[in-house]
Design a protein around this motif. Structure first.
Motif, PDB file in Angstrom:
ATOM      1  N   VAL A  57       1.370   3.035   9.943  1.00 23.88           N
ATOM      2  CA  VAL A  57       2.398   3.690  11.015  1.00 23.88           C
ATOM      3  C   VAL A  57       2.653   2.840  12.010  1.00 23.88           C
ATOM      4  N   THR A  58       3.846   2.874  12.907  1.00 21.85           N
ATOM      5  CA  THR A  58       4.328   2.244  14.145  1.00 21.85           C
ATOM      6  C   THR A  58       5.079   3.307  14.823  1.00 21.85           C
ATOM      7  N   TRP A  59       5.367   2.984  16.065  1.00 24.82           N
ATOM      8  CA  TRP A  59       6.107   3.857  17.263  1.00 24.82           C
ATOM      9  C   TRP A  59       7.398   3.089  17.316  1.00 24.82           C
ATOM     10  N   LEU A  60       8.312   3.670  17.499  1.00 19.56           N
ATOM     11  CA  LEU A  60       9.730   2.901  17.880  1.00 19.56           C
ATOM     12  C   LEU A  60      10.093   3.707  18.980  1.00 19.56           C
ATOM     13  N   ALA A  61       9.765   3.380  20.073  1.00 20.77           N
ATOM     14  CA  ALA A  61      10.366   3.882  21.575  1.00 20.77           C
ATOM     15  C   ALA A  61      11.630   4.316  21.634  1.00 20.77           C
ATOM     16  N   GLU A  62      12.448   3.231  21.331  1.00 22.40           N
ATOM     17  CA  GLU A  62      13.934   3.575  21.613  1.00 22.40           C
ATOM     18  C   GLU A  62      14.580   4.798  20.933  1.00 22.40           C
ATOM     19  N   SER A  63      13.952   5.081  19.772  1.00 26.35           N
ATOM     20  CA  SER A  63      14.582   6.218  19.110  1.00 26.35           C
ATOM     21  C   SER A  63      13.484   7.095  18.855  1.00 26.35           C
ATOM     22  N   LEU A  64      12.311   7.127  19.933  1.00 28.26           N
ATOM     23  CA  LEU A  64      11.272   8.103  19.718  1.00 28.26           C
ATOM     24  C   LEU A  64      10.940   8.687  18.438  1.00 28.26           C
ATOM     25  N   THR A  65      10.759   7.535  17.594  1.00 28.34           N
ATOM     26  CA  THR A  65      10.300   7.692  16.211  1.00 28.34           C
ATOM     27  C   THR A  65       9.048   7.252  15.784  1.00 28.34           C
ATOM     28  N   PHE A  66       8.284   7.809  14.822  1.00 28.28           N
ATOM     29  CA  PHE A  66       7.098   7.335  14.250  1.00 28.28           C
ATOM     30  C   PHE A  66       7.682   6.843  12.860  1.00 28.28           C
ATOM     31  N   ALA A  67       7.462   5.747  12.284  1.00 28.02           N
ATOM     32  CA  ALA A  67       7.606   5.258  10.973  1.00 28.02           C
ATOM     33  C   ALA A  67       6.291   4.940  10.111  1.00 28.02           C
ATOM     34  N   ARG A  68       6.357   5.752   8.968  1.00 30.25           N
ATOM     35  CA  ARG A  68       5.286   5.238   8.102  1.00 30.25           C
ATOM     36  C   ARG A  68       5.863   4.608   6.864  1.00 30.25           C
ATOM     37  N   LEU A  79      14.657  -0.965  11.344  1.00 29.07           N
ATOM     38  CA  LEU A  79      15.345  -0.563  12.504  1.00 29.07           C
ATOM     39  C   LEU A  79      16.815  -0.218  12.127  1.00 29.07           C
ATOM     40  N   SER A  80      17.623  -0.849  11.364  1.00 29.44           N
ATOM     41  CA  SER A  80      18.895  -0.605  10.870  1.00 29.44           C
ATOM     42  C   SER A  80      18.686   1.008  10.069  1.00 29.44           C
ATOM     43  N   ALA A  81      17.550   1.001   9.373  1.00 32.36           N
ATOM     44  CA  ALA A  81      17.507   2.360   8.577  1.00 32.36           C
ATOM     45  C   ALA A  81      17.035   3.726   9.493  1.00 32.36           C
ATOM     46  N   LEU A 129      -2.001   2.260  19.534  1.00 34.42           N
ATOM     47  CA  LEU A 129      -0.540   1.861  20.305  1.00 34.42           C
ATOM     48  C   LEU A 129      -0.414   2.935  21.219  1.00 34.42           C
ATOM     49  N   ARG A 130       0.230   2.488  22.509  1.00 31.58           N
ATOM     50  CA  ARG A 130       0.398   3.142  23.481  1.00 31.58           C
ATOM     51  C   ARG A 130       1.676   3.703  23.293  1.00 31.58           C
ATOM     52  N   VAL A 131       1.837   5.037  23.621  1.00 34.62           N
ATOM     53  CA  VAL A 131       3.296   5.884  23.753  1.00 34.62           C
ATOM     54  C   VAL A 131       3.297   6.473  25.135  1.00 34.62           C
ATOM     55  N   GLU A 132       4.481   6.230  25.594  1.00 34.63           N
ATOM     56  CA  GLU A 132       4.865   7.178  26.861  1.00 34.63           C
ATOM     57  C   GLU A 132       6.030   7.788  26.619  1.00 34.63           C
ATOM     58  N   LEU A 133       5.808   9.261  27.087  1.00 31.68           N
ATOM     59  CA  LEU A 133       6.973  10.177  26.985  1.00 31.68           C
ATOM     60  C   LEU A 133       7.215  10.823  28.150  1.00 31.68           C
ATOM     61  N   PRO A 134       8.508  10.964  28.470  1.00 31.88           N
ATOM     62  CA  PRO A 134       8.876  12.047  29.582  1.00 31.88           C
ATOM     63  C   PRO A 134       8.376  13.267  29.313  1.00 31.88           C
ATOM     64  N   GLN A 152      10.997   2.225   1.324  1.00 26.16           N
ATOM     65  CA  GLN A 152      10.866   3.611   1.686  1.00 26.16           C
ATOM     66  C   GLN A 152      10.164   3.703   2.910  1.00 26.16           C
ATOM     67  N   PHE A 153      10.646   4.391   3.931  1.00 26.23           N
ATOM     68  CA  PHE A 153       9.811   4.832   5.208  1.00 26.23           C
ATOM     69  C   PHE A 153       9.761   6.358   5.310  1.00 26.23           C
ATOM     70  N   MET A 154       8.738   6.735   5.955  1.00 27.47           N
ATOM     71  CA  MET A 154       8.642   8.101   6.197  1.00 27.47           C
ATOM     72  C   MET A 154       8.845   8.566   7.669  1.00 27.47           C
ATOM     73  N   LEU A 155       9.815   8.982   8.358  1.00 27.48           N
ATOM     74  CA  LEU A 155      10.108   8.939   9.771  1.00 27.48           C
ATOM     75  C   LEU A 155       9.802  10.320  10.260  1.00 27.48           C
ATOM     76  N   GLU A 156       9.147  10.520  11.444  1.00 27.13           N
ATOM     77  CA  GLU A 156       9.184  11.594  12.419  1.00 27.13           C
ATOM     78  C   GLU A 156       9.816  11.438  13.821  1.00 27.13           C
ATOM     79  N   ARG A 157      10.668  12.076  14.159  1.00 29.68           N
ATOM     80  CA  ARG A 157      11.376  11.774  15.371  1.00 29.68           C
ATOM     81  C   ARG A 157      11.024  12.931  16.276  1.00 29.68           C
ATOM     82  N   LEU A 158      10.998  12.719  17.509  1.00 27.88           N
ATOM     83  CA  LEU A 158      10.785  13.467  18.605  1.00 27.88           C
ATOM     84  C   LEU A 158      12.301  13.835  19.336  1.00 27.88           C
TER      85      LEU A 158
END
Length: 161
Positions: A57-68, A79-81, A129-134, A152-158
Motif C-alpha cells: 500500500v501507498t498514500w498519494l497525498a495530492e489525491s487523498l488516495t490510498f493505492a494497493r 499516478l496517471s491511473a 507512512l505519515r499522513v496529514e489530513l485537514p 491493477q491497483f485497488m484505490l480508496e480515496r477520501l
C-alpha cells in the motif's frame, strides 16, 4: 516513485492518529476481519482500516488516495491511473468517517512502539507512512483500476464532505 509499505501478513493496515500510537497494541484491528475498508474508534478518534488481502500500500497525498498494488510490473502508471479514475464511474461508497490531523499508516498488527521506531529509523525499509489530513468528515470510496492488462491497483480515496 511512491513509497510502498510491503505487504502485510495480517492483511490489515491501519490509519491511526499519531497521539493514539503509544497505546496501540495491534490487536484492536481484529474487530474488522474480512473487510476491505472499515473503521473503528479508539480514544474518541476515528481509525480507518484497509484489509482483506495482504497487498502493498501507498498514500498519494495530492489525491487523498490510498493505492494497493494488486499486480503490476512497476508503479509507473499509478499516478496517471489515479488521475484518470478521479472522474470515473464505478466508485463505491464505503463509509463516512471523521478524520483530521497527523496520522500514521502501518500494518495493523504492529504495536505502537514498533511503528514509532520505524518512523524514527529512515535507514530501514518503510514500515509506516505519515499522513496529514485537514479536519473534517470524509466519504471513503473504493475502486479497482486496470490501466492495462498487466496492471491493477485497488484505490480508496477520501472525499471531504
Amino acid at each position: 516513485m511512491a513509497t510502498w509499505l510491503d505487504s502485510t501478513d495480517f492483511a490489515r493496515y491501519v490509519l491511526i492518529p499519531e497521539e493514539v500510537l503509544p497505546t496501540w497494541e495491534g490487536a484492536e484491528a481484529e474487530e474488522v476481519i474480512d473487510e476491505y475498508v472499515s473503521a473503528l474508534r479508539m480514544a474518541g478518534r476515528g481509525i480507518l482500516t484497509l484489509g482483506a488481502e495482504p497487498l502493498s500500500v501507498t498514500w498519494l497525498a495530492e489525491s487523498l488516495t490510498f493505492a494497493r498494488w494488486c499486480y503490476a510490473d512497476d508503479d509507473t502508471g499509478l499516478l496517471s491511473a489515479v488521475h484518470a479514475a478521479g472522474s470515473a464511474d464505478g466508485w463505491k461508497d464505503v463509509l463516512l468517517l471523521e478524520l483530521g490531523g497527523r496520522y500514521v499508516l502501518a500494518d495493523a498488527a504492529y504495536e505502537g512502539d514498533r511503528i514509532l521506531d520505524s518512523l524514527r529509523d529512515a535507514q530501514q525499509p518503510a514500515e509506516a507512512l505519515r499522513v496529514e489530513l485537514p479536519p473534517g468528515r470524509y466519504r471513503v470510496q473504493s475502486l479497482i483500476v486496470d490501466p492495462d492488462h498487466k496492471t491493477q491497483f485497488m484505490l480508496e480515496r477520501l472525499l471531504p464532505e
